[in-house]
Design a protein around this motif. Sequence first.
Motif, PDB file in Angstrom:
ATOM      1  N   LEU A 253      12.930  20.820  27.276  1.00 26.07           N
ATOM      2  CA  LEU A 253      14.212  20.983  26.591  1.00 26.07           C
ATOM      3  C   LEU A 253      15.162  19.843  26.940  1.00 26.07           C
ATOM      4  N   SER A 254      15.204  19.472  28.207  1.00 22.31           N
ATOM      5  CA  SER A 254      16.055  18.355  28.629  1.00 22.31           C
ATOM      6  C   SER A 254      15.599  17.053  27.985  1.00 22.31           C
ATOM      7  N   LEU A 255      14.280  16.844  27.929  1.00 22.59           N
ATOM      8  CA  LEU A 255      13.758  15.626  27.306  1.00 22.59           C
ATOM      9  C   LEU A 255      14.143  15.561  25.831  1.00 22.59           C
ATOM     10  N   SER A 256      14.085  16.679  25.147  1.00 19.71           N
ATOM     11  CA  SER A 256      14.473  16.718  23.736  1.00 19.71           C
ATOM     12  C   SER A 256      15.945  16.351  23.560  1.00 19.71           C
ATOM     13  N   LEU A 257      16.804  16.865  24.442  1.00 16.29           N
ATOM     14  CA  LEU A 257      18.231  16.549  24.345  1.00 16.29           C
ATOM     15  C   LEU A 257      18.481  15.065  24.618  1.00 16.29           C
ATOM     16  N   TRP A 258      17.796  14.492  25.611  1.00 20.63           N
ATOM     17  CA  TRP A 258      17.998  13.082  25.899  1.00 20.63           C
ATOM     18  C   TRP A 258      17.479  12.184  24.773  1.00 20.63           C
ATOM     19  N   LEU A 259      16.364  12.553  24.180  1.00 21.05           N
ATOM     20  CA  LEU A 259      15.783  11.694  23.149  1.00 21.05           C
ATOM     21  C   LEU A 259      16.512  11.816  21.822  1.00 21.05           C
ATOM     22  N   ASP A 260      16.815  13.041  21.396  1.00 15.03           N
ATOM     23  CA  ASP A 260      17.426  13.258  20.078  1.00 15.03           C
ATOM     24  C   ASP A 260      18.926  13.494  20.134  1.00 15.03           C
ATOM     25  N   GLY A 261      19.482  13.665  21.334  1.00 11.51           N
ATOM     26  CA  GLY A 261      20.919  13.771  21.470  1.00 11.51           C
ATOM     27  C   GLY A 261      21.436  15.194  21.357  1.00 11.51           C
ATOM     28  N   SER A 262      22.580  15.426  21.988  1.00  8.75           N
ATOM     29  CA  SER A 262      23.210  16.747  21.915  1.00  8.75           C
ATOM     30  C   SER A 262      23.861  16.990  20.563  1.00  8.75           C
ATOM     31  N   SER A 263      23.926  15.960  19.730  1.00  8.08           N
ATOM     32  CA  SER A 263      24.510  16.118  18.395  1.00  8.08           C
ATOM     33  C   SER A 263      23.497  16.611  17.363  1.00  8.08           C
ATOM     34  N   GLN A 264      22.248  16.778  17.762  1.00  7.84           N
ATOM     35  CA  GLN A 264      21.234  17.246  16.814  1.00  7.84           C
ATOM     36  C   GLN A 264      21.547  18.672  16.369  1.00  7.84           C
ATOM     37  N   PRO A 265      21.054  19.095  15.216  1.00  7.99           N
ATOM     38  CA  PRO A 265      21.325  20.462  14.737  1.00  7.99           C
ATOM     39  C   PRO A 265      20.862  21.507  15.747  1.00  7.99           C
ATOM     40  N   LEU A 266      21.734  22.478  16.026  1.00  9.67           N
ATOM     41  CA  LEU A 266      21.425  23.487  17.032  1.00  9.67           C
ATOM     42  C   LEU A 266      20.353  24.463  16.564  1.00  9.67           C
ATOM     43  N   MET A 267      20.140  24.543  15.259  1.00 19.02           N
ATOM     44  CA  MET A 267      19.129  25.471  14.758  1.00 19.02           C
ATOM     45  C   MET A 267      17.755  25.158  15.351  1.00 19.02           C
ATOM     46  N   ALA A 268      17.491  23.871  15.583  1.00 16.65           N
ATOM     47  CA  ALA A 268      16.188  23.489  16.121  1.00 16.65           C
ATOM     48  C   ALA A 268      16.066  23.816  17.606  1.00 16.65           C
ATOM     49  N   LEU A 269      17.194  24.061  18.274  1.00 18.76           N
ATOM     50  CA  LEU A 269      17.179  24.301  19.714  1.00 18.76           C
ATOM     51  C   LEU A 269      17.371  25.766  20.080  1.00 18.76           C
ATOM     52  N   ALA A 270      17.898  26.565  19.167  1.00 12.13           N
ATOM     53  CA  ALA A 270      18.299  27.931  19.500  1.00 12.13           C
ATOM     54  C   ALA A 270      17.148  28.750  20.076  1.00 12.13           C
ATOM     55  N   ALA A 271      15.989  28.711  19.423  1.00 10.29           N
ATOM     56  CA  ALA A 271      14.849  29.511  19.882  1.00 10.29           C
ATOM     57  C   ALA A 271      14.372  29.051  21.253  1.00 10.29           C
ATOM     58  N   ARG A 272      14.403  27.762  21.504  1.00  4.48           N
ATOM     59  CA  ARG A 272      13.947  27.246  22.793  1.00  4.48           C
ATOM     60  C   ARG A 272      14.911  27.633  23.912  1.00  4.48           C
ATOM     61  N   PHE A 273      16.198  27.598  23.621  1.00  5.21           N
ATOM     62  CA  PHE A 273      17.171  28.029  24.621  1.00  5.21           C
ATOM     63  C   PHE A 273      17.020  29.515  24.928  1.00  5.21           C
ATOM     64  N   GLU A 274      16.822  30.319  23.894  1.00  2.00           N
ATOM     65  CA  GLU A 274      16.670  31.754  24.107  1.00  2.00           C
ATOM     66  C   GLU A 274      15.414  32.058  24.917  1.00  2.00           C
ATOM     67  N   ALA A 275      14.333  31.334  24.649  1.00  2.00           N
ATOM     68  CA  ALA A 275      13.098  31.541  25.409  1.00  2.00           C
ATOM     69  C   ALA A 275      13.297  31.182  26.880  1.00  2.00           C
ATOM     70  N   ALA A 276      13.968  30.057  27.143  1.00  2.00           N
ATOM     71  CA  ALA A 276      14.230  29.663  28.529  1.00  2.00           C
ATOM     72  C   ALA A 276      15.129  30.668  29.230  1.00  2.00           C
ATOM     73  N   ARG A 277      16.133  31.158  28.507  1.00  2.00           N
ATOM     74  CA  ARG A 277      17.044  32.157  29.080  1.00  2.00           C
ATOM     75  C   ARG A 277      16.290  33.431  29.444  1.00  2.00           C
ATOM     76  N   GLU A 278      15.405  33.885  28.575  1.00  2.00           N
ATOM     77  CA  GLU A 278      14.630  35.098  28.849  1.00  2.00           C
ATOM     78  C   GLU A 278      13.691  34.896  30.037  1.00  2.00           C
ATOM     79  N   GLN A 279      13.088  33.720  30.148  1.00  2.00           N
ATOM     80  CA  GLN A 279      12.213  33.451  31.285  1.00  2.00           C
ATOM     81  C   GLN A 279      12.988  33.470  32.599  1.00  2.00           C
ATOM     82  N   ALA A 280      14.179  32.858  32.609  1.00  2.00           N
ATOM     83  CA  ALA A 280      14.999  32.855  33.822  1.00  2.00           C
ATOM     84  C   ALA A 280      15.444  34.266  34.186  1.00  2.00           C
ATOM     85  N   ARG A 281      15.773  35.052  33.168  1.00  2.00           N
ATOM     86  CA  ARG A 281      16.195  36.438  33.415  1.00  2.00           C
ATOM     87  C   ARG A 281      15.042  37.263  33.978  1.00  2.00           C
TER      88      ARG A 281
END
Length: 711
Positions: A253-281
């Motif tokens: 996830l960090s590599l994706s943000l560094w390569l494509d930027g934090s300005s990329q559409p959040l729709m492409a990141l939402a599922a990955r963030f939710e999956a990481a959040r659930e794993q941490a929980r």
Amino acid sequence: MTAVRGDLLELTPEALTALANAGFVKRAQKDVAAGLLPVLETADDGTVSARFDDGVRTSLPPGRTLRDAQCSCPASGMCRHRVMLVLAYQAQAASAAPAPSATPAEDEVDASAAGGEWSPAHFDDAALAASFAPSVIEQAQRLAAARPVVAVQAWRSASAPPIARLPMCSVRFFSRSSLVHARCDCKQGSGCAHVVVALWAFRQAGPLAAGSPERMVEVHAPADGDAAGDGHRPAALMQGEAARALQAQLEALSLSLWLDGSSQPLMALAARFEAAREQARALGWRWVEDGIDELWLLLQAQQARSSRFDPRRLLHVMAELWARLRAAAHADSAAGPPPLPASQILGVGVKGEVALDHLRLVSLGAELWSDESGEGASVMFADPDTQAVTVLERQWSRADDATAGGTPANLLGRRVAGFPLRQLASGQVITKTATRRANGQIDIAPGARQTGVMPLSPKSWDDLVAPLKQPSVQALVAHLRETPPDFVRPRQAASGAAAGASGQLHVAAFEHMAVLASHWDAAAQVLHARIGRAADDTEAATSADADVPPLHLALPHRAAAPSAVDALARALAGEWGALRAVAGSVRLQDGEPVMQPTALLTVQRAVVLQAEAPAPQPLPLQGEHEEPPALNALATDTLDLLALWLRQGLRHQGGGAASRAETQAAQLERAGLARSARLLRGVLGQLRAAQRGALVSQLALLSLWMQGVGQ
């Protein structure tokens, strides 16, 4: 012979305030001073009874706290008669002549009541069993099974008793002879499982010198014959399949943000963030989950063009998440006991939220924000009893305003817990309806009879002590230097509540506080001021004072709070008298403390900057440009470059990006920062390589090193 109630003699006014409330204590103290004492009787079993002139009778048996005392008055809960019984008993004991002879037991009680260094660790299992029901001890064992990390602070003085800071609450031990007077700030208040866990923490911490710094203890329920808790090595946290999967997920996830930027559409990141959040929980890594949440909120704020977004804070959180996992892995693999256990670094055993008992909170200021879709506020509070910092957050949608058929007059007029936001931000809150999360976020449910608000006064912060309130700039600098880095400490909402700040919330209050200089930087839209200790008329400042850097205040203009800069300028100009204290988020910059202030106290009034009514104030412009130190400027330029890459994405950089990075690396090398230069050049090499596995590590390390150089 009647027994001496040493536990009642040990209760200081501060302890009684915590066990009852300040109003009852102050009224009882006035009655004692006026000689309006009840008639006391002490039974053979130690029960103290008080008979008042109005016919009310109150009794307090041994082994019972004030809440459990019996009183015939109409009050349904705590009352002044219970407090008065204790103060009257203390007054009677103080006026009594010493007995000509005493049994050894009585001598021991008298010495105990006289005060002195002590630790809750001296309470044995017999005292524990006598003070708590078996069900409470069983609940404590379940809490300890998660191996929570508890910070224990040794006895400092009669007014600063031993305290244990659990992940969800704080426990104070007010009596050295009775556990029933231990006070927890959870809803139950006393006699809860948190007190038992706190006691185990003091036992397992070992000897603590009076006034020593806090000691972190990974608590476990002691087994039979293992009261000290020796020999218990926790299982590795970072070696399981689920742990490795989460680390890989966050790395990708960090590599994706560094390569494509934090300005990329959040729709492409939402599922990955939710999956990481659930794993941490699922793993129970609360601080990792909290970091993922903040990272996602920052990305949303950037997309919404919110004033909450700060590119440097985004860079900071990215580096912190990477470093937290590496620090936990290092602690997990250490041969001996690490200085900080991996469970503390990850937040293992920190769960949910806790309902709080009677609570007094004093405001340390507020931060307002707004964006295209909504607006909100973060109000920072300090609890004078536990010295904990909490944050009350609220946000409102503009779409809801439109649906309701109108728009509120202003953000500060919106209501929170039944009160206008301006009143809460500039007040002292007394409530019984608060709940708190582990990261310090607090919520207050509305209830007219359960919550009250009083205005801040020039003495509202007098009960705050170190480390929250620092008595000098020198002490503040020393504390900031000794504080462990963010990536190993528990995450606190107050650290990111101030827009554009990644420092720690502190109060600075010292004698002869004076404004040494101030100016308005029109280009950066920042009001600067330097606060120091002014020499009085009879003596010059000492040479030690001359070596201490001043406190640098830097307040940027924010569209969401346009009156804050003017309010600070008015306070600095002395409109409300001399300064007494200033609160805000502090960080070190080139060894100098830099604070983004949120509130000030003067001799006349309290000033919460973002809650002040608009009143334009002329601002002194900067005469000559003050060049920052060379290393500090170099670190700032490098961090700005990294923040730009993170926003735009490394693969979207133009042809000049490599040239600029090489120039920056050369400057780092000439300044003696050869390892940082190699890291920056390594980033360029990774971009050209087919495999980019080391890219995230290189960027995170470079970010952390530049933050350290800047400090």
